[in-house]
Design an enzyme around this catalytic site. Structure first.
Site, mmCIF file in Angstrom:
data_model
loop_
_atom_site.group_PDB
_atom_site.id
_atom_site.type_symbol
_atom_site.label_atom_id
_atom_site.label_comp_id
_atom_site.label_asym_id
_atom_site.label_seq_id
_atom_site.Cartn_x
_atom_site.Cartn_y
_atom_site.Cartn_z
ATOM 1 N N SER A 108 0.824 -1.204 0.000
ATOM 2 C CA SER A 108 0.000 0.000 0.000
ATOM 3 C C SER A 108 0.864 1.262 0.000
ATOM 4 C CB SER A 108 -0.955 -0.048 1.203
ATOM 5 O OG SER A 108 -1.908 0.965 1.142
ATOM 6 N N ASP A 253 -2.507 6.138 -3.389
ATOM 7 C CA ASP A 253 -1.348 5.521 -2.754
ATOM 8 C C ASP A 253 -0.857 4.388 -3.646
ATOM 9 O OD1 ASP A 253 -3.462 3.790 -2.297
ATOM 10 O OD2 ASP A 253 -2.815 3.237 -0.291
ATOM 11 N N ASP A 255 -1.123 1.172 -3.904
ATOM 12 C CA ASP A 255 -2.026 0.161 -4.473
ATOM 13 C C ASP A 255 -3.386 0.736 -4.819
ATOM 14 O OD1 ASP A 255 -3.005 0.439 -1.863
ATOM 15 O OD2 ASP A 255 -3.506 -1.679 -1.685
ATOM 16 N N ASP A 257 -5.907 2.005 -3.185
ATOM 17 C CA ASP A 257 -7.152 1.759 -2.451
ATOM 18 C C ASP A 257 -7.544 2.958 -1.606
ATOM 19 O OD1 ASP A 257 -5.286 1.545 -0.413
ATOM 20 O OD2 ASP A 257 -6.069 -0.341 0.387
#
Length: 461
Positions: A108, A253, A255, A257
């Protein structure tokens, strides 16, 4: 070894804590446990179980992907490789392709040396705690593996996983007008892709919906993910929005999400404000289930006050998007999120989705004709001060009578104009003291007084 699973999968330094052998053995354990629970029913070709695997742009994702795939295939699971794709894209395709299991390799917003493994159950939802506990208990267990034709096969996804995901995202907005105008035409957007998993999908989705997109930090090299960019470093986005005269900017960010925003003046619009903008819009259109939005206890008091003024209920949970998700699924809510920018819209996604969030905020701007600055003014953020108090016995934070009395005294003095929250860290001998008050100086004074009491009462001997 300590507990493997945290609040968001297994995470640590790649080739440090998170080795190829750990990834392989953990994947074998996951396949076995899910098969025994009937979660690998064999929905692939020939009735065989199959999994989809995606990753972000970290160089370590390449060898960890190979290890995860080897573990799953050795346990008899067919694997479809999705390549570089945001976490919510992997979740969507887990559901859309009817996969028995989804795996995302990402840490992340963490720096590049870290990586992580996140397992998703059928339908693209996070595994529940009990399944994670059992997978961890069975980790490294010696057992019989399939041989011959029973081992898993590995192939790349047919077509483009990115394009499939982008089509899903764009379909969440109104269709083009009879004259062919797309829903976001006329809007200029700067998108900070954090050199991460959304470097391709993010700009494609916004452009497909009609926006003029200025992508930044969209040239990943495997080393630069989250490096001075993305949702944890907003200064480049603020500068780019002003430089390009854009209507709005969004920062993802690693990833993708989560998503934070910047209005046309360069001012930050945080996750609470984004949640407020979307909640009001969904309430107006009858899409906010039970007239309630889910947030965490760390949401700004200004958010709660704004929702009350708009006639919208607020359900609060512990910090962590998994707890927001659990509350939403349990009670059928359609919107939830965190101040950090995780926003979950259950009409369209099973997890937080930064690109989806950006599209829906842009859609709200297009429908109302209002700039984000005006839409975000529905709530006023109270100054919030957070003081970390290390080296204390966090287990006594909720039980110490003198500390409770000090908190009660400060809360009484604040009345309805502020609040106090003491939160023990989940991983360190540390207590976090969070205070909101009408002024930053007032919040700081209260936080420092309470931090002093925490040190005096809870210091480790």
């Amino acid at each position: 070894m300590g507990r493997l699973f945290g609040t968001d999968g297994v995470r640590g330094q790649a080739n440090g804590v998170l080795t190829a052998s750990l990834a392989l053995d953990l994947s074998v354990s996951a396949a076995r446990v899910l098969a025994e629970h009937g979660d690998l029913e064999g929905s692939g070709n020939g009735g065989r179980p199959f999994a989809v695997v995606g990753r972000d742009t970290r160089i370590s994702g390449e060898f960890l992907e190979a290890a995860v795939v080897a573990g799953l295939a050795s346990a008899g699971v067919d694997v479809v490789l999705l390549g570089v794709l945001p976490t919510p894209g992997v979740a969507h395709l887990t559901d859309a392709l009817g996969a028995d299991l989804g795996v995302m390799l990402s840490a992340s917003h963490n720096p590049m040396p870290d990586n992580g493994i996140k397992f998703l159950a059928r339908g693209g939802v996070k595994l529940d705690d009990a399944l994670e506990d059992e997978i961890e208990r069975r980790y490294g267990e010696v057992g019989v593996l399939p041989v011959g034709a029973a081992v898993g096969r590995v192939r790349e996804a047919h077509g483009s996983a990115v394009d499939d995901y982008v089509r899903h995202l764009v379909q969440t907005l109104p269709a083009p007008s009879p004259a062919g105008a797309r829903p976001l035409e006329g809007l200029t957007v700067v998108l900070d892709c954090a050199e991460g998993a959304a470097y391709e999908a993010g700009p494609k989705a916004l452009a497909a919906a009609g926006a003029r997109v200025v992508p930044i930090h969209a040239s990943p090299d495997g080393l630069n993910i989250n490096d001075g960019c993305g949702s944890t470093h907003l200064e480049p986005l603020r500068a780019a929005v002003v430089e390009h005269g854009a209507d709005v900017g969004f920062a993802l960010d690693g990833d993708a999400d989560r998503c934070l925003a910047v209005d046309h003046t360069g001012e930050v619009v945080d996750g609470d404000q984004i949640l407020a903008v979307l909640a009001v819009g969904m309430a107006e259109t009858g899409r906010l289930a039970h007239g309630t939005v889910v947030s965490t206890v760390m949401s700004n008091l200004g958010f709660v006050q704004a929702m009350e003024a708009a006639g919208i209920g607020v359900r609060q949970t512990k910090v962590g998007d998994r707890y927001v998700l659990e509350a939403m699924r349990r009670s059928g809510y359609t919107l939830g999120g965190e101040q950090s920018g995780h926003v979950i819209m259950s009409e369209h996604a099973t997890t937080g989705d930064g690109i989806l969030t950006a599209l829906q905020v842009l859609g709200r701007m297009a429908v109302t004709g209002s700039p984000l600055r005006d839409l975000a003014s529905v709530m006023t953020r109270l100054p919030q001060v957070l003081v970390n108090v290390p080296g204390v016995d966090k287990s006594r934070a909720d039980d110490d009578a003198a500390l409770a009395a000090a908190v009660a005294e400060e809360e009484a003095a604040l009345g309805g104009t502020g609040r106090v929250l003491l939160r023990p860290s989940g991983t360190e001998p540390l207590v976090r003291v969070m205070v909101e008050a009408p002024t930053a100086d007032g919040a700081r004074d209260v936080a420092e007084r309470l931090a002093k009491v925490v040190r005096e009462r809870l210091t480790l001997s």
